[in-house]
Motif scaffolding. Structure first.
Motif, mmCIF file in Angstrom:
data_model
loop_
_atom_site.group_PDB
_atom_site.id
_atom_site.type_symbol
_atom_site.label_atom_id
_atom_site.label_comp_id
_atom_site.label_asym_id
_atom_site.label_seq_id
_atom_site.Cartn_x
_atom_site.Cartn_y
_atom_site.Cartn_z
ATOM 1 N N PRO A 71 0.813 -1.216 0.000
ATOM 2 C CA PRO A 71 0.000 0.000 0.000
ATOM 3 C C PRO A 71 0.843 1.262 0.000
ATOM 4 C CG PRO A 71 0.173 -0.815 2.225
ATOM 5 C CD PRO A 71 0.936 -1.796 1.361
ATOM 6 N N THR A 72 0.188 2.369 -0.302
ATOM 7 C CA THR A 72 0.760 3.693 -0.111
ATOM 8 C C THR A 72 0.167 4.254 1.177
ATOM 9 O OG1 THR A 72 0.902 4.032 -2.501
ATOM 10 C CG2 THR A 72 1.018 5.985 -1.104
ATOM 11 N N VAL A 73 1.014 4.812 2.031
ATOM 12 C CA VAL A 73 0.555 5.328 3.313
ATOM 13 C C VAL A 73 0.846 6.822 3.399
ATOM 14 C CG1 VAL A 73 0.760 5.164 5.828
ATOM 15 C CG2 VAL A 73 0.952 3.096 4.426
ATOM 16 N N HIS A 74 -0.166 7.605 3.737
ATOM 17 C CA HIS A 74 -0.016 9.044 3.949
ATOM 18 C C HIS A 74 -0.546 9.380 5.338
ATOM 19 C CE1 HIS A 74 0.896 9.858 -0.309
ATOM 20 N NE2 HIS A 74 -0.039 8.968 -0.581
ATOM 21 N N GLU A 75 0.041 10.386 5.958
ATOM 22 C CA GLU A 75 -0.401 10.724 7.312
ATOM 23 C C GLU A 75 -0.413 12.228 7.533
ATOM 24 O OE1 GLU A 75 0.085 8.386 11.293
ATOM 25 O OE2 GLU A 75 1.934 9.523 10.920
ATOM 26 N N LEU A 76 -1.460 12.668 8.218
ATOM 27 C CA LEU A 76 -1.597 14.044 8.666
ATOM 28 C C LEU A 76 -1.585 13.997 10.185
ATOM 29 C CD1 LEU A 76 -2.098 16.748 7.122
ATOM 30 C CD2 LEU A 76 -4.534 16.465 7.654
ATOM 31 N N ARG A 77 -0.790 14.839 10.829
ATOM 32 C CA ARG A 77 -0.650 14.739 12.287
ATOM 33 C C ARG A 77 -0.510 16.124 12.913
ATOM 34 N NH1 ARG A 77 5.363 12.090 11.869
ATOM 35 N NH2 ARG A 77 4.231 10.754 10.433
ATOM 36 N N ALA A 78 -0.897 16.189 14.183
ATOM 37 C CA ALA A 78 -0.798 17.446 14.921
ATOM 38 C C ALA A 78 -0.756 17.128 16.410
ATOM 39 C CB ALA A 78 -1.982 18.357 14.599
ATOM 40 N N ALA A 79 -0.397 18.136 17.200
ATOM 41 C CA ALA A 79 -0.317 17.941 18.644
ATOM 42 C C ALA A 79 -1.707 17.832 19.267
ATOM 43 C CB ALA A 79 0.458 19.088 19.282
ATOM 44 N N THR A 80 -2.673 18.554 18.722
ATOM 45 C CA THR A 80 -4.036 18.564 19.256
ATOM 46 C C THR A 80 -5.017 18.704 18.100
ATOM 47 O OG1 THR A 80 -4.027 20.973 19.484
ATOM 48 C CG2 THR A 80 -3.275 19.694 21.384
ATOM 49 N N ASP A 81 -6.304 18.719 18.406
ATOM 50 C CA ASP A 81 -7.311 19.020 17.394
ATOM 51 C C ASP A 81 -6.966 20.353 16.733
ATOM 52 O OD1 ASP A 81 -8.543 16.804 18.434
ATOM 53 O OD2 ASP A 81 -10.275 17.870 19.256
ATOM 54 N N ALA A 82 -7.140 20.426 15.423
ATOM 55 C CA ALA A 82 -6.870 21.665 14.698
ATOM 56 C C ALA A 82 -8.144 22.509 14.630
ATOM 57 C CB ALA A 82 -6.374 21.356 13.290
ATOM 58 N N PRO A 83 -8.066 23.801 14.917
ATOM 59 C CA PRO A 83 -9.247 24.659 14.777
ATOM 60 C C PRO A 83 -9.726 24.648 13.327
ATOM 61 C CG PRO A 83 -7.467 25.801 15.923
ATOM 62 C CD PRO A 83 -6.883 24.550 15.359
ATOM 63 N N ASP A 84 -11.044 24.641 13.129
ATOM 64 C CA ASP A 84 -11.570 24.671 11.771
ATOM 65 C C ASP A 84 -11.207 25.976 11.074
ATOM 66 O OD1 ASP A 84 -12.705 22.184 11.899
ATOM 67 O OD2 ASP A 84 -14.737 22.885 12.299
ATOM 68 N N ALA A 85 -11.101 25.897 9.753
ATOM 69 C CA ALA A 85 -10.867 27.105 8.968
ATOM 70 C C ALA A 85 -12.143 27.948 8.944
ATOM 71 C CB ALA A 85 -10.459 26.729 7.544
ATOM 72 N N GLU A 86 -11.995 29.208 8.632
ATOM 73 C CA GLU A 86 -13.166 30.078 8.534
ATOM 74 C C GLU A 86 -13.979 29.726 7.297
ATOM 75 O OE1 GLU A 86 -12.093 34.166 8.628
ATOM 76 O OE2 GLU A 86 -11.227 34.074 10.654
ATOM 77 N N ALA A 87 -15.282 29.943 7.382
ATOM 78 C CA ALA A 87 -16.160 29.733 6.231
ATOM 79 C C ALA A 87 -15.936 30.842 5.207
ATOM 80 C CB ALA A 87 -17.611 29.707 6.679
ATOM 81 N N ARG A 88 -16.135 30.494 3.930
ATOM 82 C CA ARG A 88 -15.956 31.469 2.853
ATOM 83 C C ARG A 88 -16.968 31.192 1.753
ATOM 84 N NH1 ARG A 88 -11.636 30.653 -1.599
ATOM 85 N NH2 ARG A 88 -13.571 31.088 -2.733
ATOM 86 N N GLU A 89 -17.021 32.076 0.795
ATOM 87 C CA GLU A 89 -17.917 31.882 -0.345
ATOM 88 C C GLU A 89 -17.461 30.699 -1.193
ATOM 89 O OE1 GLU A 89 -20.812 33.443 -1.370
ATOM 90 O OE2 GLU A 89 -20.714 34.242 0.675
ATOM 91 N N LEU A 90 -18.402 30.089 -1.882
ATOM 92 C CA LEU A 90 -18.099 28.954 -2.743
ATOM 93 C C LEU A 90 -17.088 29.338 -3.814
ATOM 94 C CD1 LEU A 90 -18.771 26.053 -3.776
ATOM 95 C CD2 LEU A 90 -20.573 27.121 -5.168
ATOM 96 N N GLY A 91 -16.030 28.526 -3.924
ATOM 97 C CA GLY A 91 -15.046 28.731 -4.972
ATOM 98 C C GLY A 91 -15.263 27.762 -6.122
ATOM 99 N N GLU A 92 -14.308 27.704 -7.029
ATOM 100 C CA GLU A 92 -14.457 26.843 -8.203
ATOM 101 C C GLU A 92 -14.208 25.375 -7.855
ATOM 102 O OE1 GLU A 92 -12.669 26.375 -12.766
ATOM 103 O OE2 GLU A 92 -12.080 28.101 -11.515
ATOM 104 N N TYR A 93 -13.528 25.125 -6.729
ATOM 105 C CA TYR A 93 -13.188 23.754 -6.358
ATOM 106 C C TYR A 93 -13.735 23.419 -4.971
ATOM 107 C CZ TYR A 93 -10.216 23.853 -10.427
ATOM 108 O OH TYR A 93 -9.769 23.962 -11.716
#
Length: 418
Positions: free
Chosen positions: A279-301
Motif C-alpha cells: 500500500p501507499t501510506v499518507h499521514e496528517l498529524r498534529a499535537a491537538t485538534d486543529a481549529p476549523d478554517a473560517e467559512a468562505r464563499e463557494l469557490g471553483e473547487y
C-alpha cells in the motif's frame, strides 16, 4: 455483560485435527480442479466424510477466499470463523501496529482473535504472547501462527510464540515489554454477531485496557473509529486509520508506542495497485485538534476530506495546506479558487450551481442529459438513493451532484471529479 467463551458448532472442533487438515486439503484440490462447492460437497459425502466436519470445512474454504485481501499469501492455509475474519485487522494495518513496538522485544496480544496482529508481531521479529478467551478461536490462532512461523523459520528466522486460552485480565501480559489490546466490541459468537451499544460492555473493559497499555514500555489499544472522544485519555496519541477511503479503526498509543508531540493523527492506507499489493501510506498529524478554517464563499473547487481527517479533527490543518476555507461552519466540505492535489481529500471542480428545489433540480438535470448521477451530501437531510430514483434520470452524460449548505442556504452543485 461481557462476551465470554462460546460453544462451537458441530464439526468445527475437528478442523485442527489431522482429519480436518486432510479434508480441507481435499476440498482445496477439488476446487482447484474446477469443481463447484455443491459438487465438492456431494463427492466428499459420497466418499464418507463426516457431514458436520465437511460443513465446517466447506465454510472455512469459502472464508479463505474472502481472507486473501486481509491476510495475503498465507490465507489458503489458515483457519477462520466468519466473525473472526470480519473483525480482524488487515495485514497492512496490523504491520503499522507492529511498527509502533520497534523498541520492544516481546508483545502480549491480549485478546488476539484469529491472530492478525500476532502474525504481524512475529514478522517484525517479536516474541509473541497471544491470549484469547474463546477456545476455538484460540486454536485457530495457534494454527495460523504456526503457519506463519514455519515460513519465517524456512527463511532463517527464529519465531517464538505462545497462545494461551483464558481471560486477558487474569492471564495478563507476563514478561512482555509491549502490550496490545483489541477489546471485544461485538457480542460473543463465531458468526452473525452484533455491535455492542455501550463501551461499558467491552471485554476487557476500557479501564483495564488503558491500565495494561500504560503499564508496559509501549502499549496500544485498537478501538472503533466512532468511540466517544471524551473517552480518549489525555496521555495517548489517538490515530484514526482509513483503508481505501473507509475509516476502519482508531488506535490509542501509550509510552514508547506514542510519538513525541503527536496527539492526533489521520493515517490513510491506499491500495492503488490492488488489495494484495504493497500500500501507499499518507499521514496528517498534529499535537491537538486543529481549529476549523473560517467559512468562505463557494469557490471553483470543492474538497471532501477523508473520514480519518474528519474524525481526527484535522480539517483546519488540511484547509491550510490547500489554501481553502469551510463551505459552511460545521460542515466538512472545503472550498477554494484553485485546484490542489492531496491524498487527504477528494477534489471536485464545480461546474455550476443548480436549483436546490427538487422539482427545479429534476428539470435542470433532464435539460443537461444526465443519466448517471453520483450524489454526495453533508448537512442536509436527503436520502441519495431515493432522490436519484425520483429524478428519473435519462441521458448520455454522467456527473456528481453535491448537496450541502453554504452560508444560510441549501446548495446543489453539479461537479466533476478532478
Amino acid at each position: 455483560m461481557h462476551p465470554g467463551p462460546v460453544s462451537s458448532s458441530p464439526g468445527w472442533d475437528g478442523l485442527t485435527t489431522p482429519d480436518g487438515h486432510d479434508l480441507l486439503g481435499r476440498i482445496a484440490a477439488l476446487r482447484a480442479a474446477g469443481d463447484a462447492p455443491d459438487l465438492v460437497n456431494q463427492r466428499l459425502r459420497k466418499d464418507g466424510a463426516d457431514p458436520e466436519l465437511l460443513a465446517a470445512a466447506l465454510t472455512v474454504a469459502g472464508l479463505r477466499d474472502r481472507a486473501a485481501p486481509k491476510f495475503g499469501a498465507n490465507a489458503p492455509d489458515m483457519l477462520f470463523t466468519q466473525a473472526g475474519l470480519e473483525q480482524a485487522s488487515r495485514a497492512h494495518v496490523a504491520e503499522l501496529h507492529a511498527a509502533r513496538f520497534a523498541s520492544c522485544k516481546a508483545v502480549a496480544d491480549l485478546g488476539c482473535g484469529l491472530g492478525a496482529e500476532s502474525l504481524a508481531f512475529l514478522r517484525a521479529g517479536k516474541r509473541v504472547r497471544a491470549v484469547e478467551l474463546d477456545p476455538l478461536t484460540a486454536r485457530f490462532a495457534e494454527h495460523n501462527l504456526a503457519v506463519e512461523a514455519r515460513g519465517l523459520a524456512a527463511a532463517g528466522g527464529s519465531p517464538e510464540f505462545d497462545v494461551l486460552v483464558g481471560d486477558a485480565t487474569v492471564v495478563g501480559a507476563g514478561d512482555a515489554d509491549a502490550v496490545f489490546l483489541d477489546p471485544a466490541r461485538r457480542t460473543a459468537g463465531h458468526r452473525d454477531t452484533r455491535r455492542l451499544a455501550s463501551s461499558d460492555d467491552y471485554s476487557p473493559t476500557l479501564d483495564f485496557a488503558f491500565r495494561a497499555a500504560r503499564s508496559a514500555v509501549a502499549g496500544g489499544v485498537k478501538l472503533g473509529p466512532g468511540l466517544d472522544r471524551e473517552l480518549i485519555p489525555s496521555d495517548a496519541e489517538a490515530q484514526w486509520v482509513s483503508v481505501d477511503g473507509q475509516v476502519v479503526e482508531m488506535g490509542l498509543w501509550f509510552g514508547e508506542a506514542a510519538r513525541a508531540g503527536v496527539g492526533r493523527s489521520a493515517t490513510l492506507v491506499s491500495h492503488d495497485d490492488g488489495p494484495l499489493a504493497a500500500p501507499t501510506v499518507h499521514e496528517l498529524r498534529a499535537a491537538t485538534d486543529a481549529p476549523d478554517a473560517e467559512a468562505r464563499e463557494l469557490g471553483e473547487y470543492l474538497f471532501e476530506p477523508d473520514g480519518a481527517v474528519i474524525r481526527a479533527r484535522l480539517i483546519g490543518l488540511l484547509a491550510k495546506e490547500l489554501g481553502a476555507g469551510m463551505l459552511r461552519e460545521g460542515i466538512a466540505y472545503l472550498t477554494a479558487d484553485r485546484p490542489a492535489h492531496t491524498p487527504f481529500a477528494q477534489a471536485f471542480r464545480v461546474i455550476e450551481e443548480l436549483p436546490a428545489r427538487e422539482k427545479d433540480l429534476k428539470r435542470a438535470l433532464a435539460a443537461r442529459g444526465i443519466g448517471r448521477l453520483e450524489i454526495k451530501k453533508r448537512g442536509v437531510d436527503v436520502d441519495p438513493a431515493a432522490l436519484r430514483t425520483r429524478m428519473r434520470l435519462k441521458g448520455p452524460h454522467s456527473a456528481t451532484l453535491i448537496l450541502s449548505r453554504s452560508a444560510n442556504r441549501h446548495v446543489a452543485l453539479l461537479a466533476e471529479r478532478c
